[in-house]
Scaffold this active site. Structure first.
Site, PDB file in Angstrom:
ATOM      1  N   GLY A  14      50.636   8.813   0.754  1.00 56.88           N
ATOM      2  CA  GLY A  14      49.729   9.865   1.218  1.00 56.88           C
ATOM      3  C   GLY A  14      48.655  10.164   0.186  1.00 56.88           C
ATOM      4  O   GLY A  14      48.235  11.308   0.017  1.00 56.88           O
ATOM      5  N   SER A  16      45.450   9.276  -0.065  1.00 57.71           N
ATOM      6  CA  SER A  16      44.019   9.119   0.213  1.00 57.71           C
ATOM      7  C   SER A  16      43.248  10.442   0.209  1.00 57.71           C
ATOM      8  O   SER A  16      42.033  10.446   0.285  1.00 57.71           O
ATOM      9  CB  SER A  16      43.803   8.376   1.532  1.00 57.71           C
ATOM     10  N   ARG A  17      43.959  11.542   0.120  1.00 61.12           N
ATOM     11  CA  ARG A  17      43.249  12.836   0.026  1.00 61.12           C
ATOM     12  C   ARG A  17      44.175  13.884  -0.605  1.00 61.12           C
ATOM     13  O   ARG A  17      45.349  13.626  -0.870  1.00 61.12           O
ATOM     14  CB  ARG A  17      42.769  13.297   1.410  1.00 61.12           C
ATOM     15  N   ASN A  64      52.710   3.231   7.158  1.00 65.55           N
ATOM     16  CA  ASN A  64      53.348   4.478   7.569  1.00 65.55           C
ATOM     17  C   ASN A  64      54.672   4.575   6.818  1.00 65.55           C
ATOM     18  O   ASN A  64      55.513   3.683   6.933  1.00 65.55           O
ATOM     19  CB  ASN A  64      53.580   4.425   9.086  1.00 65.55           C
ATOM     20  N   VAL A  65      54.861   5.656   6.082  1.00 62.74           N
ATOM     21  CA  VAL A  65      56.093   5.757   5.282  1.00 62.74           C
ATOM     22  C   VAL A  65      57.358   5.738   6.143  1.00 62.74           C
ATOM     23  O   VAL A  65      58.442   5.415   5.664  1.00 62.74           O
ATOM     24  CB  VAL A  65      56.114   7.019   4.375  1.00 62.74           C
ATOM     25  N   SER A 143      58.270  21.810  -2.224  1.00 63.09           N
ATOM     26  CA  SER A 143      57.404  22.947  -1.901  1.00 63.09           C
ATOM     27  C   SER A 143      58.171  24.238  -2.149  1.00 63.09           C
ATOM     28  O   SER A 143      59.409  24.258  -2.067  1.00 63.09           O
ATOM     29  CB  SER A 143      57.004  22.881  -0.422  1.00 63.09           C
ATOM     30  N   TYR A 155      59.909  22.148   8.071  1.00 63.58           N
ATOM     31  CA  TYR A 155      59.307  21.812   6.769  1.00 63.58           C
ATOM     32  C   TYR A 155      60.167  22.317   5.601  1.00 63.58           C
ATOM     33  O   TYR A 155      60.360  21.621   4.602  1.00 63.58           O
ATOM     34  CB  TYR A 155      57.911  22.430   6.739  1.00 63.58           C
ATOM     35  N   LYS A 159      61.827  20.012   2.645  1.00 59.66           N
ATOM     36  CA  LYS A 159      61.454  20.232   1.244  1.00 59.66           C
ATOM     37  C   LYS A 159      62.688  20.569   0.400  1.00 59.66           C
ATOM     38  O   LYS A 159      62.764  20.209  -0.778  1.00 59.66           O
ATOM     39  CB  LYS A 159      60.376  21.309   1.141  1.00 59.66           C
TER      40      LYS A 159
HETATM   41  P1  NAI Z   1      47.142  16.528   3.110  1.00 62.07           P
HETATM   42  O1  NAI Z   1      47.438  16.728   4.560  1.00 62.07           O
HETATM   43  O2  NAI Z   1      45.807  16.868   2.587  1.00 62.07           O
HETATM   44  O3  NAI Z   1      47.493  15.029   2.687  1.00 62.07           O
HETATM   45  C1  NAI Z   1      48.646  14.385   3.130  1.00 62.07           C
HETATM   46  C2  NAI Z   1      48.382  12.900   3.168  1.00 62.07           C
HETATM   47  O4  NAI Z   1      49.580  12.253   3.653  1.00 62.07           O
HETATM   48  C3  NAI Z   1      47.245  12.509   4.129  1.00 62.07           C
HETATM   49  O5  NAI Z   1      46.374  11.613   3.492  1.00 62.07           O
HETATM   50  C4  NAI Z   1      47.968  11.859   5.289  1.00 62.07           C
HETATM   51  O6  NAI Z   1      47.205  10.891   5.974  1.00 62.07           O
HETATM   52  C5  NAI Z   1      49.187  11.254   4.590  1.00 62.07           C
HETATM   53  N1  NAI Z   1      50.274  10.973   5.520  1.00 62.07           N
HETATM   54  C6  NAI Z   1      50.755  11.769   6.502  1.00 62.07           C
HETATM   55  N2  NAI Z   1      51.725  11.158   7.189  1.00 62.07           N
HETATM   56  C7  NAI Z   1      51.879   9.936   6.623  1.00 62.07           C
HETATM   57  C8  NAI Z   1      52.725   8.829   6.892  1.00 62.07           C
HETATM   58  N3  NAI Z   1      53.598   8.854   7.916  1.00 62.07           N
HETATM   59  N4  NAI Z   1      52.629   7.730   6.112  1.00 62.07           N
HETATM   60  C9  NAI Z   1      51.728   7.676   5.097  1.00 62.07           C
HETATM   61  N5  NAI Z   1      50.890   8.699   4.805  1.00 62.07           N
HETATM   62  C10 NAI Z   1      50.962   9.803   5.556  1.00 62.07           C
HETATM   63  O7  NAI Z   1      48.288  17.374   2.355  1.00 62.07           O
HETATM   64  P2  NAI Z   1      48.388  17.937   0.860  1.00 62.07           P
HETATM   65  O8  NAI Z   1      48.151  19.389   0.917  1.00 62.07           O
HETATM   66  O9  NAI Z   1      47.627  17.102  -0.072  1.00 62.07           O
HETATM   67  O10 NAI Z   1      49.972  17.753   0.622  1.00 62.07           O
HETATM   68  C11 NAI Z   1      50.524  16.672  -0.104  1.00 62.07           C
HETATM   69  C12 NAI Z   1      52.017  16.955  -0.287  1.00 62.07           C
HETATM   70  O11 NAI Z   1      52.204  18.207  -0.953  1.00 62.07           O
HETATM   71  C13 NAI Z   1      52.787  17.066   1.033  1.00 62.07           C
HETATM   72  O12 NAI Z   1      54.074  16.507   0.892  1.00 62.07           O
HETATM   73  C14 NAI Z   1      52.884  18.561   1.229  1.00 62.07           C
HETATM   74  O13 NAI Z   1      53.979  18.888   2.042  1.00 62.07           O
HETATM   75  C15 NAI Z   1      53.053  19.035  -0.199  1.00 62.07           C
HETATM   76  N6  NAI Z   1      52.718  20.430  -0.422  1.00 62.07           N
HETATM   77  C16 NAI Z   1      51.453  20.914  -0.174  1.00 62.07           C
HETATM   78  C17 NAI Z   1      51.174  22.249  -0.404  1.00 62.07           C
HETATM   79  C18 NAI Z   1      49.826  22.834  -0.160  1.00 62.07           C
HETATM   80  O14 NAI Z   1      49.693  24.063  -0.312  1.00 62.07           O
HETATM   81  N7  NAI Z   1      48.813  22.077   0.174  1.00 62.07           N
HETATM   82  C19 NAI Z   1      52.217  23.173  -0.902  1.00 62.07           C
HETATM   83  C20 NAI Z   1      53.482  22.566  -1.127  1.00 62.07           C
HETATM   84  C21 NAI Z   1      53.715  21.236  -0.898  1.00 62.07           C
END
Ligand code: NAI
Length: 254
Positions: A14, A16-17, A64-65, A143, A155, A159
């Site tokens: 994940g 890419s962003r 896809n993971v 999280s 979720y 976590k």
């Molecule tokens: P985001 O939604 O910006 O990025 C998640 C990335 O995972 C995306 O690029 C998406 O395409 C990719 N992804 C989703 N499903 C996938 C799959 N099946 N296979 C491969 N890639 C996949 O989310 P963010 O905020 O950057 O979160 C990253 C991690 O941090 C996640 O695990 C999230 O649960 C965790 N997190 C985020 C928090 C927040 O406040 N943003 C707080 C606590 C944990």
């Protein structure tokens, strides 16, 4: 000048962003070769050209993971290309928030699959190489929701599950020079939190302000706050830090 992660290969799901991208960038700035997998082909293209422009060694691969064959194939490709795999960060994630009485089977299954099956797939594939080379760093992104959060039955379950996985990996793999730790972010400004604000019909700016007002340091987190904590666990010198969960939330969590 030698850098902290010279000669290391980091594989970030994940990536890419958001948080994953920042983790990847931080490793690359510190000398690592990075491999990113994601389902979002366009975002992968963008991150690959952005990072190559910065001079980073990057492989951006679509996988896809949840699909163990795709995970194994991309990991093989990375090892073929880079010669090793030293750091795995299980970061890919989705949210499907709803109060329990409105949560449908898909909301539950998809979240369980991406976070838990995903981390299982990548970790099982990575440990083969890490055990063989007698070195590895595994970091699972948990999280604060692991502590319980209304609207996130799915979720918060995954976590907390990732923390259990982390501790088991720490016990199983420690003797092979592999550590497993978890970073548990609080409120971080990303597309994921923006989607929550959108779903609640709250302008993102207001959502960020409301979040910051509840956080002791007076701000919400940035992806780089998490990348910094991940780098600590990934450091070769952190070899005695194993099976830990670090909450990175701008304050204590209880
Ligand atoms: P985001 O939604 O910006 O990025 C998640 C990335 O995972 C995306 O690029 C998406 O395409 C990719 N992804 C989703 N499903 C996938 C799959 N099946 N296979 C491969 N890639 C996949 O989310 P963010 O905020 O950057 O979160 C990253 C991690 O941090 C996640 O695990 C999230 O649960 C965790 N997190 C985020 C928090 C927040 O406040 N943003 C707080 C606590 C944990």
């Amino acid at each position: 000048m030698t850098k902290r992660f010279d000669n290391r290969v980091a594989f970030i799901t994940g990536g890419s962003r958001g948080i994953g991208k920042s983790i990847a960038e931080n490793f690359a700035e510190d000398g690592a070769k990075i491999a990113i997998i994601d389902i979002d082909a366009e975002a992968l293209q963008n991150v690959q050209s952005e990072f190559r422009d910065k001079g980073f060694d990057i492989l951006a691969l679509q996988a896809n993971v949840v699909n163990s064959q795709e995970v194994e194939a991309t990991m093989e490709q990375v090892i073929q290309e880079y010669g090793s795999l030293d750091i795995l960060v299980n970061n890919a994630g989705i949210i499907r928030d709803n109060l329990l009485f409105k949560m449908n089977d898909n909301d539950w299954d998809q979240v369980i699959d991406v976070h838990l099956k995903g981390a299982f797939n990548t970790t099982r594939a990575a440990q083969k190489h890490m055990v063989h080379q007698k070195y590895g760093r595994i970091i699972n992104i948990s999280s604060t929701s692991a502590l319980g959060n209304p609207g996130q039955a799915n979720y918060s379950t995954v976590k907390a599950g990732l923390q259990g996985l982390t501790k088991t990996l720490a016990r199983e793999l420690g003797k092979f020079g592999i550590t497993a730790n978890s970073v548990a972010p609080g409120f971080i400004e990303t597309d994921m939190t923006k989607s929550t604000a959108d779903r609640m019909g709250i302008p993102f700016e207001d959502f960020l302000k409301a979040g910051a007002s509840k956080i002791p340091v007076g701000r919400v987190g940035k992806p780089s706050d998490i990348a910094n904590a991940v780098a600590f666990f990934a450091d070769e010198q952190s070899s005695f830090v194993n099976g830990q969960v670090l909450y990175v939330a701008g304050g204590p969590t209880n």
